[in-house]
Enzyme design. Sequence first.
Site, PDB file in Angstrom:
ATOM      1  N   TYR A  14      30.091   0.121  81.968  1.00 21.62           N
ATOM      2  CA  TYR A  14      30.559  -0.958  81.088  1.00 21.62           C
ATOM      3  C   TYR A  14      32.084  -1.026  81.158  1.00 21.62           C
ATOM      4  CZ  TYR A  14      30.885   3.487  78.836  1.00 21.62           C
ATOM      5  OH  TYR A  14      31.151   4.800  78.613  1.00 21.62           O
ATOM      6  N   SER A 250      36.196   9.718  75.837  1.00 18.86           N
ATOM      7  CA  SER A 250      34.924   9.376  76.475  1.00 18.86           C
ATOM      8  C   SER A 250      33.861   9.149  75.409  1.00 18.86           C
ATOM      9  CB  SER A 250      34.489  10.501  77.415  1.00 18.86           C
ATOM     10  OG  SER A 250      33.904  11.537  76.654  1.00 18.86           O
ATOM     11  N   LYS A 251      32.695   8.814  75.907  1.00 18.83           N
ATOM     12  CA  LYS A 251      31.532   8.563  75.045  1.00 18.83           C
ATOM     13  C   LYS A 251      31.269   9.695  74.063  1.00 18.83           C
ATOM     14  CE  LYS A 251      28.096   7.566  77.952  1.00 18.83           C
ATOM     15  NZ  LYS A 251      27.507   6.715  78.937  1.00 18.83           N
ATOM     16  N   ARG A 252      31.668  10.897  74.460  1.00 19.36           N
ATOM     17  CA  ARG A 252      31.404  12.048  73.595  1.00 19.36           C
ATOM     18  C   ARG A 252      32.184  11.955  72.278  1.00 19.36           C
ATOM     19  NH1 ARG A 252      33.357  16.690  75.206  1.00 19.36           N
ATOM     20  NH2 ARG A 252      34.669  15.744  76.795  1.00 19.36           N
ATOM     21  N   HIS A 253      33.321  11.237  72.322  1.00 20.39           N
ATOM     22  CA  HIS A 253      34.181  11.199  71.137  1.00 20.39           C
ATOM     23  C   HIS A 253      33.965   9.968  70.273  1.00 20.39           C
ATOM     24  CE1 HIS A 253      36.486  13.232  74.445  1.00 20.39           C
ATOM     25  NE2 HIS A 253      36.394  14.188  73.550  1.00 20.39           N
TER      26      HIS A 253
END
Length: 478
Positions: A14, A250-253
């Site tokens: 994305y 990143s997505k983790r955060h």
Amino acid sequence: MPPRLRFAPSPSGYLHIGGARTALFNWLWAKKQGGRFVLRIEDTDQDRSSLESVRAILESLRWLGLDWDEGPEVGGDCGPYFQSERRGRYRQLADELVEAGKAYRCYATKEELDAARAALKAQDPKAQFVYPGWWRDKGPADWLEGRPFVYRFRTPAEGSARFEDEVFGVVETPNSAQQDFVLMRSDGFPLYNFSCVADDHDMRISLVGRGRDHLGNTAQQVLLYEALGWEPPRFAHLPMMLSPKGEKLSKRHAAVGVMDYAARGMTPMGVLNYLARFGWSHGDQEIFSRGELIEAFDWKSCGRSDGKFDEKKFSDVAFEHLKEPRLTSDEDYAAWVRPFLAENGLTDEQVPEGTLRAALPTIRERARTLVEAAVALDYYFREPPVVEEKARSKFLTPAHAPLLAQLRQVYEGAPRWTAEALEARLAEQGLEVKLAAQPLRVALTGRTATPPIFDVMAVLGRERTLARLGRGAELAAG
Ligand code: GLU
């Protein structure tokens, strides 16, 4: 000459908000300078690129309103704008570099390289493997015809790559720090630095704005410009967007896809405003309209310090945009919130534009997102309104039935239908606002907490107010 800027995403997912920030800064400069903003898709990594991702990126850019003057679906005279369709040109340039002695064919196999890497590791586990230059000094006579090879750049042994960055100032990297990097793989696909230089040149890009994680690449790119005899563009590297803990965001955060924020009910300008302040400032101004951003933006006021992603601040900035009619007009607000109303089952026919526009001022102060706005607006359009059970059991009881019937009568005879007149009418008719307000509110909206109820009545209009009071009286009577 008006500048030419570009955004060059790799379509492997994305659109990340960090990428959106890069696109924004380039777009702003193009708009401000009356230049062109080019979109180029860097899809040479076949394993990671997908058409679906290209679509997602285009959708995100369009949603943000970062329109491109040249690129996919728009065209332009520097196309094609997909790198996978420009491979002939890269091959031609690679051959030219070989001919000029600036690059060479390397026939080293993966097995040979792996063996050398393993041998080094056995000697010194911490050592960084560098291509040993086996093919650097070989020529056409040594070529293994019919066997796969890569093109490698013959990095000058002496000297350095130097450029003056708009943000980071003079950046100089000694050539001794570079190995003979690969330009093109054996399958004919170029590596990033090579295709990037070829395209930035061929697309006449005059300024390259991108994250500072590319500073190391820029050194290699400067060497390539030199080898090709081309004038490099100007460069502007931007500080990074980090997690609250200081890691690469990143997505983790946090949610990092642009469309995640669209789904959460932020407006494009709410998102862009927050991103603009990442690495750029303009005095202590925090809130900007699109026009103000274009006017105020300058690479010179970009900073060098990385920033930390702050979800709370993001949401405050986005709210500010929704709240202020100066930043989101009623017309735009109405258009943005419609899909969220539709998601809750309210079709366009159920939501007359006039009522919607009249209702917006009553909810702007309280709805932090378009998702919240759709909830706050619900009773203006849903017939009958949903009545919360707790509200009903407290304020629509048999004891309230006579009051509600009386309220209906009182308002049936109201000569003027404005919030002030409606409020004044209660006292005129001998009713206490304090006692009447909550039953009135629940009958009209089904809720105990709403904007000032007389404002709500003004928006609902006489007919619907009376009908709802009648229904409220009935519900109360049981
Ligand atoms: N495709 C590269 C990326 O997405 C482009 C970097 C650049 O702007 O040169 O990181």
